[in-house]
Design a protein around this motif. Structure first.
Motif, PDB file in Angstrom:
ATOM      1  N   PHE A  22      23.805  43.755  48.963  1.00  0.00           N
ATOM      2  CA  PHE A  22      24.012  45.043  49.616  1.00  0.00           C
ATOM      3  C   PHE A  22      25.479  45.200  49.980  1.00  0.00           C
ATOM      4  O   PHE A  22      26.070  44.335  50.638  1.00  0.00           O
ATOM      5  N   GLU A  23      26.068  46.312  49.527  1.00  0.00           N
ATOM      6  CA  GLU A  23      27.467  46.611  49.844  1.00  0.00           C
ATOM      7  C   GLU A  23      27.565  47.948  50.557  1.00  0.00           C
ATOM      8  O   GLU A  23      26.788  48.873  50.287  1.00  0.00           O
ATOM      9  N   LEU A  24      28.547  48.048  51.438  1.00  0.00           N
ATOM     10  CA  LEU A  24      28.849  49.292  52.140  1.00  0.00           C
ATOM     11  C   LEU A  24      30.340  49.567  51.965  1.00  0.00           C
ATOM     12  O   LEU A  24      31.168  48.693  52.262  1.00  0.00           O
ATOM     13  N   ARG A  25      30.656  50.738  51.447  1.00  0.00           N
ATOM     14  CA  ARG A  25      32.052  51.105  51.200  1.00  0.00           C
ATOM     15  C   ARG A  25      32.454  52.272  52.095  1.00  0.00           C
ATOM     16  O   ARG A  25      31.724  53.234  52.240  1.00  0.00           O
ATOM     17  N   LYS A  26      33.652  52.153  52.656  1.00  0.00           N
ATOM     18  CA  LYS A  26      34.238  53.225  53.443  1.00  0.00           C
ATOM     19  C   LYS A  26      35.528  53.654  52.767  1.00  0.00           C
ATOM     20  O   LYS A  26      36.463  52.865  52.645  1.00  0.00           O
ATOM     21  N   GLN A  27      35.552  54.889  52.279  1.00  0.00           N
ATOM     22  CA  GLN A  27      36.694  55.417  51.538  1.00  0.00           C
ATOM     23  C   GLN A  27      37.067  54.490  50.381  1.00  0.00           C
ATOM     24  O   GLN A  27      38.235  54.254  50.098  1.00  0.00           O
ATOM     25  N   GLY A  28      36.037  53.935  49.733  1.00  0.00           N
ATOM     26  CA  GLY A  28      36.247  53.096  48.571  1.00  0.00           C
ATOM     27  C   GLY A  28      36.510  51.642  48.869  1.00  0.00           C
ATOM     28  O   GLY A  28      36.537  50.825  47.952  1.00  0.00           O
ATOM     29  N   ILE A  29      36.680  51.277  50.120  1.00  0.00           N
ATOM     30  CA  ILE A  29      37.011  49.903  50.486  1.00  0.00           C
ATOM     31  C   ILE A  29      35.771  49.206  51.031  1.00  0.00           C
ATOM     32  O   ILE A  29      35.083  49.745  51.901  1.00  0.00           O
ATOM     33  N   PRO A  30      35.428  47.992  50.533  1.00  0.00           N
ATOM     34  CA  PRO A  30      34.273  47.277  51.074  1.00  0.00           C
ATOM     35  C   PRO A  30      34.492  46.932  52.549  1.00  0.00           C
ATOM     36  O   PRO A  30      35.583  46.511  52.955  1.00  0.00           O
ATOM     37  N   VAL A  31      33.471  47.143  53.343  1.00  0.00           N
ATOM     38  CA  VAL A  31      33.495  46.772  54.754  1.00  0.00           C
ATOM     39  C   VAL A  31      32.281  45.898  55.034  1.00  0.00           C
ATOM     40  O   VAL A  31      31.313  45.891  54.274  1.00  0.00           O
ATOM     41  N   ASP A  32      32.330  45.159  56.123  1.00  0.00           N
ATOM     42  CA  ASP A  32      31.241  44.258  56.476  1.00  0.00           C
ATOM     43  C   ASP A  32      30.021  45.064  56.922  1.00  0.00           C
ATOM     44  O   ASP A  32      30.068  45.739  57.962  1.00  0.00           O
ATOM     45  N   PRO A  33      28.918  45.005  56.188  1.00  0.00           N
ATOM     46  CA  PRO A  33      27.745  45.775  56.588  1.00  0.00           C
ATOM     47  C   PRO A  33      27.200  45.376  57.952  1.00  0.00           C
ATOM     48  O   PRO A  33      26.599  46.201  58.653  1.00  0.00           O
ATOM     49  N   LEU A  34      27.433  44.134  58.368  1.00  0.00           N
ATOM     50  CA  LEU A  34      26.893  43.678  59.663  1.00  0.00           C
ATOM     51  C   LEU A  34      27.553  44.387  60.833  1.00  0.00           C
ATOM     52  O   LEU A  34      27.010  44.358  61.945  1.00  0.00           O
ATOM     53  N   ARG A  35      28.684  45.006  60.615  1.00  0.00           N
ATOM     54  CA  ARG A  35      29.339  45.763  61.683  1.00  0.00           C
ATOM     55  C   ARG A  35      28.723  47.151  61.832  1.00  0.00           C
ATOM     56  O   ARG A  35      29.023  47.852  62.794  1.00  0.00           O
ATOM     57  N   TYR A  36      27.892  47.536  60.887  1.00  0.00           N
ATOM     58  CA  TYR A  36      27.303  48.868  60.897  1.00  0.00           C
ATOM     59  C   TYR A  36      25.781  48.821  61.091  1.00  0.00           C
ATOM     60  O   TYR A  36      25.210  49.739  61.676  1.00  0.00           O
ATOM     61  N   LEU A  37      25.140  47.769  60.606  1.00  0.00           N
ATOM     62  CA  LEU A  37      23.692  47.680  60.699  1.00  0.00           C
ATOM     63  C   LEU A  37      23.256  47.283  62.092  1.00  0.00           C
ATOM     64  O   LEU A  37      23.976  46.560  62.799  1.00  0.00           O
ATOM     65  N   PRO A  38      22.085  47.722  62.507  1.00  0.00           N
ATOM     66  CA  PRO A  38      21.580  47.303  63.825  1.00  0.00           C
ATOM     67  C   PRO A  38      21.223  45.834  63.835  1.00  0.00           C
ATOM     68  O   PRO A  38      21.070  45.195  62.779  1.00  0.00           O
ATOM     69  N   GLY A  39      21.075  45.268  65.032  1.00  0.00           N
ATOM     70  CA  GLY A  39      20.709  43.866  65.143  1.00  0.00           C
ATOM     71  C   GLY A  39      19.325  43.616  64.579  1.00  0.00           C
ATOM     72  O   GLY A  39      18.451  44.489  64.609  1.00  0.00           O
ATOM     73  N   LEU A  40      19.138  42.433  64.049  1.00  0.00           N
ATOM     74  CA  LEU A  40      17.839  42.072  63.482  1.00  0.00           C
ATOM     75  C   LEU A  40      16.781  41.942  64.566  1.00  0.00           C
ATOM     76  O   LEU A  40      17.064  41.510  65.669  1.00  0.00           O
TER      77      LEU A  40
END
Length: 307
Positions: A289-307
């Motif tokens: 799973f990848e999350l891109r912000k303005q084309g740049i990969p960012v850490d998805p764990l900084r955006y996803l809620p806690g498990l």
């Protein structure tokens, strides 16, 4: 009528016919005049100028000009750049419809930044710049006091690599980022076996541009946020890949699926089933799973809620 008169009347028509036939033979034997059908030469005119030529696009460093017959996958193989990177860097809404002469960015935006300024002379002491970050996982917003409390003592004597940062809280939801009106959700529940930017591969040189979540084949893969499917097909190194554009700033990628349940151009809602977990083009069942912000990969764990 006497015999002499009858003979004259008979001979005269015969002689006249002979003369006519002789004239006809003479006419047929004479050659017909040659007629020149070419136009009479006139004043010489200058040749028509050639049509103006259209200058071909010129690629700058980090760019590629699409040629006839090229596909996004071909460009990916040519430069060794993953398809999701090309889609994100070029903001492609229809990756399958490249145009001849189209200029594609084939290098990461940060790789094309201006070179850093030369280092200062050795005898000049320069304090490291202060980097302000929002306390991760904390309940309070950023402030000077909050930032100061998070810093270790005697920062100047501690190498930057050893400065610890607060870990992401498993009980707190990340703050929704600008441009996203609602919070993100996990695409699948499972064990995180590889985190963002960790070294992967046998040579341990490749960096992970997302997170890898292990799971059981067939487990539903859900859209982390609503948006439009802009890519849904098999591609080398990613297997069955789905890419969703959420807005002009964010997109997400879901790789190694067993089966894809959506098609390009579909509008999907947050939490909608888009695929099933699998191991296409990988050695074990997992979701990359990848999350891109303005084309740049960012850490998805900084955006996803806690498990």
């Amino acid at each position: 009528m006497n015999k002499g008169t009858f003979a004259k009347r008979l001979v005269l028509p015969v002689m006249a016919g002979v003369l006519v036939l002789s004239a006809g033979c003479t006419t047929e034997k004479s050659s017909a005049p040659v007629r020149d059908s070419r136009p009479i030469p006139t004043a010489r005119t200058a040749p028509s100028p050639p049509p103006p030529t259209i200058a071909s696009p010129v690629a700058q460093p980090g760019e590629h000009v699409v040629r006839r017959g090229e596909t996004l996958y071909a460009v990916s193989r040519l430069y060794g750049v993953p398809v999701p990177d090309l889609i994100a860097w070029n903001n492609l809404s229809r990756p399958e419809q490249l145009e001849v002469g189209q200029i594609l960015r084939v290098a990461a935006p940060q790789a094309l930044a201006e070179p850093l300024a030369p280092p200062p002379p050795p005898d000049v002491a320069v304090s490291p710049p202060e980097v302000k970050r929002e306390p991760r996982g904390g309940k309070q917003a950023w402030s000077e006091d909050a930032w100061a409390r998070l810093q270790p003592q005697a920062v100047d004597s501690v190498p930057p690599a050893t400065i610890s940062r607060p870990e992401f809280s498993a009980t707190e939801h990340s703050t929704p980022k600008p441009g996203v009106s609602e919070s993100w959700m996990w695409p699948v529940k499972g064990t995180i076996i590889s985190r963002f930017d960790e070294a992967v591969g046998e040579d341990s040189k490749l960096r992970n541009k997302g997170i890898d979540i292990a799971g059981t084949p067939g487990t539903p893969i859900l859209a982390a946020l609503g948006g439009e499917v802009i890519y849904a097909r098999d591609v080398r190194e990613y297997g069955n890949l789905v890419i969703i554009r959420h807005n002009d700033e964010y997109l997400t990628a879901y790789a190694h699926n067993r089966v894809i349940l959506v098609k390009e151009g579909d509008a999907v809602a947050k939490g909608q089933k888009i695929a099933e977990l699998g191991n296409s083009d990988t050695d074990r069942p997992k979701l990359h799973f990848e999350l891109r912000k303005q084309g740049i990969p960012v850490d998805p764990l900084r955006y996803l809620p806690g498990l």
